[in-house]
Design a protein around this motif. Structure first.
Motif, PDB file in Angstrom:
ATOM      1  N   UNK A   4     -77.868   0.620  87.795  1.00 44.91           N
ATOM      2  CA  UNK A   4     -76.840   1.498  87.225  1.00 44.91           C
ATOM      3  C   UNK A   4     -77.070   2.958  87.616  1.00 44.91           C
ATOM      4  N   UNK A   5     -78.324   3.335  87.785  1.00 46.42           N
ATOM      5  CA  UNK A   5     -78.678   4.727  88.063  1.00 46.42           C
ATOM      6  C   UNK A   5     -78.605   5.064  89.555  1.00 46.42           C
ATOM      7  N   UNK A   6     -78.230   4.105  90.396  1.00 46.25           N
ATOM      8  CA  UNK A   6     -78.228   4.303  91.846  1.00 46.25           C
ATOM      9  C   UNK A   6     -77.060   5.171  92.301  1.00 46.25           C
ATOM     10  N   UNK A   7     -77.271   5.766  93.460  1.00 46.64           N
ATOM     11  CA  UNK A   7     -76.233   6.577  94.087  1.00 46.64           C
ATOM     12  C   UNK A   7     -76.790   7.890  94.573  1.00 46.64           C
ATOM     13  N   UNK A   8     -75.904   8.701  95.115  1.00 48.19           N
ATOM     14  CA  UNK A   8     -76.309  10.005  95.641  1.00 48.19           C
ATOM     15  C   UNK A   8     -76.839  10.915  94.530  1.00 48.19           C
ATOM     16  N   UNK A  27     -71.185  -9.392  88.855  1.00 46.47           N
ATOM     17  CA  UNK A  27     -71.704  -8.749  90.054  1.00 46.47           C
ATOM     18  C   UNK A  27     -72.816  -7.759  89.709  1.00 46.47           C
ATOM     19  N   UNK A  28     -73.516  -7.322  90.743  1.00 44.98           N
ATOM     20  CA  UNK A  28     -74.451  -6.204  90.610  1.00 44.98           C
ATOM     21  C   UNK A  28     -73.685  -4.908  90.865  1.00 44.98           C
ATOM     22  N   UNK A  29     -74.299  -3.785  90.527  1.00 41.30           N
ATOM     23  CA  UNK A  29     -73.677  -2.497  90.814  1.00 41.30           C
ATOM     24  C   UNK A  29     -73.516  -2.331  92.330  1.00 41.30           C
ATOM     25  N   UNK A  30     -74.524  -2.717  93.103  1.00 44.15           N
ATOM     26  CA  UNK A  30     -74.460  -2.547  94.567  1.00 44.15           C
ATOM     27  C   UNK A  30     -73.271  -3.290  95.167  1.00 44.15           C
ATOM     28  N   UNK A  31     -73.078  -4.543  94.796  1.00 44.24           N
ATOM     29  CA  UNK A  31     -71.935  -5.289  95.332  1.00 44.24           C
ATOM     30  C   UNK A  31     -70.615  -4.750  94.816  1.00 44.24           C
ATOM     31  N   UNK A  32     -70.586  -4.307  93.569  1.00 41.50           N
ATOM     32  CA  UNK A  32     -69.368  -3.723  93.012  1.00 41.50           C
ATOM     33  C   UNK A  32     -68.968  -2.461  93.766  1.00 41.50           C
ATOM     34  N   UNK A  33     -69.950  -1.690  94.173  1.00 37.16           N
ATOM     35  CA  UNK A  33     -69.678  -0.462  94.933  1.00 37.16           C
ATOM     36  C   UNK A  33     -69.080  -0.803  96.294  1.00 37.16           C
ATOM     37  N   UNK A  71     -77.532  10.712  89.916  1.00 40.81           N
ATOM     38  CA  UNK A  71     -77.718   9.756  88.824  1.00 40.81           C
ATOM     39  C   UNK A  71     -76.387   9.110  88.424  1.00 40.81           C
ATOM     40  N   UNK A  72     -76.369   7.799  88.376  1.00 43.97           N
ATOM     41  CA  UNK A  72     -75.215   7.008  87.963  1.00 43.97           C
ATOM     42  C   UNK A  72     -73.984   7.193  88.851  1.00 43.97           C
ATOM     43  N   UNK A  73     -74.161   7.689  90.075  1.00 43.29           N
ATOM     44  CA  UNK A  73     -73.022   7.966  90.961  1.00 43.29           C
ATOM     45  C   UNK A  73     -72.264   6.698  91.335  1.00 43.29           C
ATOM     46  N   UNK A  74     -72.969   5.612  91.669  1.00 46.08           N
ATOM     47  CA  UNK A  74     -72.274   4.399  92.098  1.00 46.08           C
ATOM     48  C   UNK A  74     -71.461   3.782  90.971  1.00 46.08           C
ATOM     49  N   UNK A  75     -72.058   3.631  89.796  1.00 49.38           N
ATOM     50  CA  UNK A  75     -71.327   3.017  88.686  1.00 49.38           C
ATOM     51  C   UNK A  75     -70.189   3.930  88.224  1.00 49.38           C
ATOM     52  N   UNK A  76     -70.350   5.232  88.338  1.00 48.34           N
ATOM     53  CA  UNK A  76     -69.269   6.161  87.990  1.00 48.34           C
ATOM     54  C   UNK A  76     -68.084   5.961  88.926  1.00 48.34           C
ATOM     55  N   UNK A  77     -68.353   5.798  90.223  1.00 49.34           N
ATOM     56  CA  UNK A  77     -67.283   5.556  91.194  1.00 49.34           C
ATOM     57  C   UNK A  77     -66.599   4.217  90.921  1.00 49.34           C
ATOM     58  N   UNK A  78     -67.367   3.217  90.552  1.00 44.59           N
ATOM     59  CA  UNK A  78     -66.811   1.901  90.233  1.00 44.59           C
ATOM     60  C   UNK A  78     -65.934   1.992  88.983  1.00 44.59           C
ATOM     61  N   UNK A  79     -66.428   2.666  87.958  1.00 44.26           N
ATOM     62  CA  UNK A  79     -65.684   2.800  86.701  1.00 44.26           C
ATOM     63  C   UNK A  79     -64.374   3.543  86.906  1.00 44.26           C
ATOM     64  N   UNK A  80     -64.328   4.442  87.864  1.00 43.50           N
ATOM     65  CA  UNK A  80     -63.087   5.151  88.168  1.00 43.50           C
ATOM     66  C   UNK A  80     -62.029   4.192  88.716  1.00 43.50           C
ATOM     67  N   UNK A  81     -62.463   3.078  89.277  1.00 42.58           N
ATOM     68  CA  UNK A  81     -61.551   2.078  89.841  1.00 42.58           C
ATOM     69  C   UNK A  81     -61.159   1.015  88.819  1.00 42.58           C
TER      70      UNK A  81
END
Length: 176
Positions: A90-94, A59-65, A96-106
């Motif tokens: 990977x750097x997207x989100x509110x 997946x992409x980061x966007x779809x993973x989010x 830097x790296x906010x979206x992938x960080x939220x995904x990694x928490x899951x």
């Protein structure tokens, strides 16, 4: 309503739409990147807020989010790699790296691929997000100063670069 078995996003959405009350998908949802639909996942979440979701391909980061936000239940990204995206993804989100960080928490052990060149700091941040393997297929491109931070005694330290090389031992490194 309690529904046993594993369902695709489309199947779960259809079944959730037929119920006026709470629905429990005991086997969860298992589907692929091409079928990610935020509207359908939101409809499913309103019926079963902690449904388990497994995505079986890359997946992409966007779809993973979208998936990570669709449930409070377990999320598994089982593709190899689970996520493949460029540095901007990977750097997207509110922040830097906010979206992938939220995904990694899951799902903290997913395998990641970065498709374009990262800086040493970006690569280290991404490497720190998972216990799974990270492949930097675009390599690392950064200045010598950023690749070799100096400690208090002006001795070179390779903290960020070491994190990258531990993940991807044959990563291409370019001094820019």
């Amino acid at each position: 309503d309690t529904l046993s078995g594993t369902f695709t996003i489309d199947e779960a959405n259809t079944l959730a739409g037929k119920s006026s009350g709470t629905v429990t998908f005991t086997g969860g949802i298992s589907d692929s990147n091409d079928n990610i639909d935020s509207t359908k996942l939101t409809a499913i979440e309103t019926k079963d807020g902690d449904v388990t979701i497994t995505i079986t391909d890359t997946m992409t980061v966007a779809n993973s989010k979208i998936v990570a936000d669709a449930t409070t239940g377990t999320v598994v990204f089982s593709g190899t790699p689970a996520i493949s995206d460029n540095v901007a993804g990977y750097n997207a989100g509110a922040s830097a790296f906010a979206n992938i960080t939220a995904i990694a928490a899951r799902d903290g052990d997913m395998k990641l691929t970065v498709t374009d060149a990262v800086t040493a700091a970006q690569g280290a941040t991404i490497a720190d997000l998972t216990t799974g393997t990270v492949i930097f297929s675009g390599g690392v491109s950064d200045t010598l100063a950023n690749l070799t931070q100096l400690n208090g005694s002006n001795e070179p330290q390779y903290t960020n670069l070491n994190k990258i090389v531990l993940e991807d031992g044959d990563v291409v490194i370019t001094i820019s």
